[in-house]
Design a protein around this motif. Structure first.
Motif, short mmCIF file in Angstrom:
data_model
loop_
_atom_site.label_atom_id
_atom_site.label_comp_id
_atom_site.label_asym_id
_atom_site.label_seq_id
_atom_site.Cartn_x
_atom_site.Cartn_y
_atom_site.Cartn_z
N VAL A 22 -0.52 3.73 -6.50
CA VAL A 22 -0.23 5.04 -6.35
C VAL A 22 0.55 5.23 -5.07
CG1 VAL A 22 -1.22 7.44 -6.10
CG2 VAL A 22 -2.03 5.97 -8.13
N GLN A 23 -0.20 4.48 -3.76
CA GLN A 23 0.07 4.50 -2.49
C GLN A 23 0.35 3.04 -1.74
OE1 GLN A 23 1.17 7.09 -0.82
NE2 GLN A 23 0.59 8.50 -2.18
N SER A 24 1.05 2.70 -1.08
CA SER A 24 1.44 1.44 -0.37
C SER A 24 2.17 1.73 0.71
CB SER A 24 1.79 0.45 -1.41
OG SER A 24 3.23 0.58 -1.75
N LYS A 25 2.00 0.89 1.79
CA LYS A 25 2.98 0.96 2.89
C LYS A 25 4.21 0.11 2.83
CE LYS A 25 4.66 1.66 6.85
NZ LYS A 25 5.14 2.81 7.47
N TYR A 26 3.81 -1.25 2.08
CA TYR A 26 4.53 -1.94 1.54
C TYR A 26 4.03 -2.99 0.45
CZ TYR A 26 2.56 -3.90 5.63
OH TYR A 26 1.85 -4.45 6.57
N TYR A 27 4.58 -3.83 -0.19
CA TYR A 27 4.25 -4.43 -1.07
C TYR A 27 4.14 -4.01 -2.59
CZ TYR A 27 3.11 -7.69 2.80
OH TYR A 27 2.90 -8.41 3.93
N GLY A 28 4.00 -2.57 -2.58
CA GLY A 28 3.76 -1.96 -3.90
C GLY A 28 2.53 -1.49 -4.38
N SER A 29 1.28 -1.84 -3.47
CA SER A 29 0.08 -1.57 -3.87
C SER A 29 -0.96 -1.56 -2.61
CB SER A 29 -0.49 -2.60 -5.02
OG SER A 29 -0.50 -3.87 -4.52
N SER A 30 -2.10 -1.17 -2.88
CA SER A 30 -2.97 -1.07 -1.55
C SER A 30 -4.61 -0.95 -2.16
CB SER A 30 -2.78 0.16 -0.61
OG SER A 30 -2.84 1.43 -1.44
N ALA A 31 -5.54 -1.04 -1.31
CA ALA A 31 -6.72 -0.73 -1.70
C ALA A 31 -7.12 0.53 -1.85
CB ALA A 31 -7.80 -1.77 -0.98
N TYR A 32 -7.83 1.02 -3.10
CA TYR A 32 -8.06 2.20 -3.08
C TYR A 32 -9.53 2.63 -3.09
CZ TYR A 32 -9.12 7.01 -5.25
OH TYR A 32 -9.56 8.42 -5.41
N PHE A 33 -10.19 3.67 -2.17
CA PHE A 33 -11.43 3.81 -1.97
C PHE A 33 -11.39 5.35 -2.16
CE2 PHE A 33 -10.69 0.22 0.46
CZ PHE A 33 -11.65 -0.52 0.71
N ASP A 34 -12.61 5.88 -3.15
CA ASP A 34 -12.73 7.20 -3.35
C ASP A 34 -13.62 8.01 -2.57
OD1 ASP A 34 -15.29 6.55 -4.41
OD2 ASP A 34 -14.77 6.73 -6.66
N GLY A 35 -14.25 7.39 -1.49
CA GLY A 35 -15.03 7.95 -0.75
C GLY A 35 -16.41 8.20 -1.30
N GLY A 181 -9.72 7.12 0.87
CA GLY A 181 -8.11 6.93 0.73
C GLY A 181 -7.85 5.33 0.54
N TYR A 182 -6.89 4.85 1.27
CA TYR A 182 -6.13 3.81 0.91
C TYR A 182 -6.26 2.73 2.21
CZ TYR A 182 -4.48 6.06 -3.26
OH TYR A 182 -4.17 6.91 -4.32
N LEU A 183 -6.52 1.42 2.22
CA LEU A 183 -6.42 0.62 3.21
C LEU A 183 -5.47 -0.43 2.81
CD1 LEU A 183 -10.32 0.09 4.17
CD2 LEU A 183 -8.32 1.53 5.01
N GLN A 184 -4.69 -0.99 3.65
CA GLN A 184 -3.76 -2.20 3.33
C GLN A 184 -3.75 -3.17 4.64
OE1 GLN A 184 -0.34 -0.99 1.48
NE2 GLN A 184 0.87 -2.71 1.94
N ASP A 185 -3.48 -4.55 4.16
CA ASP A 185 -3.28 -5.40 5.36
C ASP A 185 -4.18 -5.41 6.43
OD1 ASP A 185 -1.36 -7.47 5.35
OD2 ASP A 185 0.01 -6.59 6.73
N LEU A 186 -5.44 -5.21 6.17
CA LEU A 186 -6.57 -5.71 7.19
C LEU A 186 -6.50 -7.13 7.71
CD1 LEU A 186 -9.31 -5.08 8.80
CD2 LEU A 186 -10.27 -5.74 6.50
N ARG A 187 -6.55 -7.04 8.79
CA ARG A 187 -6.41 -8.31 9.79
C ARG A 187 -7.42 -8.36 10.85
NH1 ARG A 187 -0.38 -10.43 9.84
NH2 ARG A 187 0.67 -9.57 7.77
N ILE A 188 -8.13 -9.73 10.93
CA ILE A 188 -9.19 -10.06 11.88
C ILE A 188 -8.65 -11.10 12.65
CG2 ILE A 188 -11.58 -10.18 12.49
CD1 ILE A 188 -12.21 -8.82 10.01
N TYR A 189 -8.30 -11.15 13.81
CA TYR A 189 -7.93 -12.42 14.79
C TYR A 189 -9.06 -12.60 15.67
CZ TYR A 189 -3.07 -11.19 13.01
OH TYR A 189 -2.02 -11.08 12.39
#
Length: 204
Positions: A22-35, A181-189
């Protein structure tokens, strides 16, 4: 829902969290969390007070893209946290007009929550959020613009515990907090302060 780094630590999914087109910044998909009860969780293998899988004892960067469906409640983005032994937690707090907070501590000692005032946030918009530590300085960014800095000592705050890494959920702290909402591309360095000045957020 998977870890695409070389560590291959894929999360367990709880509640209704799922891949969404439904939503994505890029790649066409993201992780959806309904709260309401959604969580991604990865168990750590380190011990209390050690530089565990998700402990951040020195320099670090945590970054992600988020799309809010609601801003009427506090929401957790990601954390390696428990109330007893501490760790770290990156979240949105809806009180006081909205702000970003980073909690840190170790061995049962809590550092004061670091608050970065954020104005102008809105639903239905993708935001790139990042926090990084270089030396004893913590930096916070929204869409590549520096929101503020504060002190987070590496001597007294190794940000380590034996809790799992939770994404989209804070299980402790006087009230559960779920991402809505939606989360995408989580990175931990670990060991890298990727951002210490204004930057252009990463794309694909």
């Amino acid at each position: 829902l998977r870890d695409v780094s070389s560590r291959n630590r894929n999360p367990g999914a709880y509640g209704n969290v799922a891949i969404s087109t439904v939503q994505s910044k890029y790649y066409g998909s993201s992780a959806y969390f309904d709260g309401r009860g959604d969580d991604l969780s990865i168990a750590g293998i380190g011990t209390i007070g050690s530089a565990s899988d998700f402990g951040l004892p020195g320099a670090f960067t945590v970054e992600l893209w988020v799309y809010f469906n609601s801003l009427s409640s506090s929401q957790a983005f990601v954390g390696h946290w428990d109330d007893t032994n501490k760790g770290w937690l990156f979240q949105y707090i809806e009180s006081d007009g909205g702000n970003i907070r980073f909690y840190g501590g170790n061995n049962g000692t809590l550092a004061d929550p670091i608050v970065f005032t954020w104005t102008g946030e809105a639903i239905s918009t993708w935001y790139h959020l990042a926090v990084s530590r270089k030396g004893d300085t913590l930096y916070c960014f929204v869409n590549g613009s520096l929101l503020g800095t504060d002190t987070l000592s590496t001597t007294t705050n190794n940000l380590s515990t034996n809790a799992p890494l939770n994404v989209g959920y804070n299980p402790t702290g006087g009230g559960q907090q779920y991402c809505n909402g939606y989360l995408q591309d989580l990175r931990i360095y670990k060991g890298i302060a990727k951002y210490t000045a204004n930057f252009t957020p990463p794309e694909r």
